[in-house]
Scaffold this motif. Structure first.
Motif, PDB file in Angstrom:
ATOM      1  N   ALA A 259       0.833  -1.207   0.000  1.00  0.00           N
ATOM      2  CA  ALA A 259       0.000   0.000   0.000  1.00  0.00           C
ATOM      3  C   ALA A 259       0.866   1.254   0.000  1.00  0.00           C
ATOM      4  CB  ALA A 259      -0.936  -0.022   1.211  1.00  0.00           C
ATOM      5  N   GLU A 260       1.922   1.254   0.794  1.00  0.00           N
ATOM      6  CA  GLU A 260       2.805   2.414   0.858  1.00  0.00           C
ATOM      7  C   GLU A 260       3.516   2.648  -0.474  1.00  0.00           C
ATOM      8  OE1 GLU A 260       6.974   3.742   2.951  1.00  0.00           O
ATOM      9  OE2 GLU A 260       5.731   2.264   3.978  1.00  0.00           O
ATOM     10  N   VAL A 261       4.108   1.597  -1.015  1.00  0.00           N
ATOM     11  CA  VAL A 261       4.885   1.728  -2.258  1.00  0.00           C
ATOM     12  C   VAL A 261       3.993   2.108  -3.437  1.00  0.00           C
ATOM     13  CG1 VAL A 261       6.224   0.379  -3.935  1.00  0.00           C
ATOM     14  CG2 VAL A 261       6.773   0.237  -1.508  1.00  0.00           C
ATOM     15  N   LEU A 262       2.784   1.548  -3.488  1.00  0.00           N
ATOM     16  CA  LEU A 262       1.881   1.802  -4.610  1.00  0.00           C
ATOM     17  C   LEU A 262       0.971   3.009  -4.391  1.00  0.00           C
ATOM     18  CD1 LEU A 262       0.904  -1.903  -5.363  1.00  0.00           C
ATOM     19  CD2 LEU A 262       2.422  -0.424  -6.725  1.00  0.00           C
ATOM     20  N   GLY A 263       1.014   3.599  -3.193  1.00  0.00           N
ATOM     21  CA  GLY A 263       0.174   4.763  -2.908  1.00  0.00           C
ATOM     22  C   GLY A 263      -1.304   4.428  -2.865  1.00  0.00           C
ATOM     23  N   ARG A 264      -1.630   3.264  -2.304  1.00  0.00           N
ATOM     24  CA  ARG A 264      -3.019   2.818  -2.200  1.00  0.00           C
ATOM     25  C   ARG A 264      -3.385   2.613  -0.741  1.00  0.00           C
ATOM     26  NH1 ARG A 264      -5.611   0.583  -6.551  1.00  0.00           N
ATOM     27  NH2 ARG A 264      -4.517   0.935  -8.496  1.00  0.00           N
ATOM     28  N   GLU A 265      -4.662   2.766  -0.460  1.00  0.00           N
ATOM     29  CA  GLU A 265      -5.126   2.574   0.908  1.00  0.00           C
ATOM     30  C   GLU A 265      -5.178   1.094   1.279  1.00  0.00           C
ATOM     31  OE1 GLU A 265      -8.992   3.983   3.307  1.00  0.00           O
ATOM     32  OE2 GLU A 265      -7.988   5.484   2.059  1.00  0.00           O
ATOM     33  N   ARG A 266      -5.599   0.283   0.329  1.00  0.00           N
ATOM     34  CA  ARG A 266      -5.670  -1.156   0.588  1.00  0.00           C
ATOM     35  C   ARG A 266      -5.353  -1.914  -0.695  1.00  0.00           C
ATOM     36  NH1 ARG A 266     -11.941  -3.144   1.067  1.00  0.00           N
ATOM     37  NH2 ARG A 266     -12.292  -3.142  -1.161  1.00  0.00           N
TER      38      ARG A 266
ATOM     39  N   LEU B 210      -1.406  -3.305 -10.434  1.00  0.00           N
ATOM     40  CA  LEU B 210      -1.714  -2.120  -9.630  1.00  0.00           C
ATOM     41  C   LEU B 210      -0.751  -0.970  -9.905  1.00  0.00           C
ATOM     42  CD1 LEU B 210      -2.528  -3.881  -6.240  1.00  0.00           C
ATOM     43  CD2 LEU B 210      -4.138  -2.950  -7.913  1.00  0.00           C
ATOM     44  N   GLY B 211       0.116  -1.129 -10.906  1.00  0.00           N
ATOM     45  CA  GLY B 211       1.011  -0.044 -11.286  1.00  0.00           C
ATOM     46  C   GLY B 211       2.459  -0.244 -10.919  1.00  0.00           C
ATOM     47  N   GLY B 212       2.799  -1.382 -10.318  1.00  0.00           N
ATOM     48  CA  GLY B 212       4.184  -1.657  -9.963  1.00  0.00           C
ATOM     49  C   GLY B 212       5.048  -1.871 -11.188  1.00  0.00           C
TER      50      GLY B 212
END
Length: 129
Positions: A39-46, A56-58
């Motif tokens: 979540a931190e690396v991808l900037g997502r809440e969950r 998811l964009g990685g």
């Protein structure tokens, strides 16, 4: 296309990175730890434990950030693990604990140095190894 025949990147639609499956929450401590790092690396809440890091964009750069973040959180995974396993659930299967009380790495996982390499490191760091 641009007048020069190249792809007009500015004209392309914004990419949409979405989960590929229904949300399934983490169910173990390792999965929860990896969830927080994802979540931190991808900037997502969950992030669901079955969602692909890359869907998811990685990418390769964020995979390196993910491996480093996992290590800071007490788990050891490699970029190779991320490319091969892609999801929290699958990475949790191979993640190794790095915190206090964790097993030391086996001799097979360590880098072997010959005498010349040891001498070079000693000279570089000013200490005896």
């Amino acid at each position: 296309r641009t007048p020069g025949g190249k792809v007009d990147v500015k004209a392309l639609p914004e990419p949409r990175f979405e989960a590929s499956s229904a949300y399934r929450p983490p169910s173990s401590e390792r999965e929860r730890t990896l969830h927080d790092v994802f979540a931190e690396v991808l900037g997502r809440e969950r992030v669901g434990v079955d969602d692909s890091f890359f869907d998811l964009g990685g990418d390769s750069v964020t995979a390196t950030r993910l491996a480093a973040g996992a290590h800071r959180a007490g788990l050891s995974i490699t970029a190779r693990d991320i490319f091969g396993r892609k999801t929290i659930a699958r990475l949790a299967e191979v993640a190794r604990d790095t915190g206090p009380g964790a097993a030391a790495p086996s001799a097979e996982s360590l880098v072997r140095l010959d005498a010349d390499e040891l001498d070079e490191l000693e000279a570089q760091w000013g200490t005896t190894l």
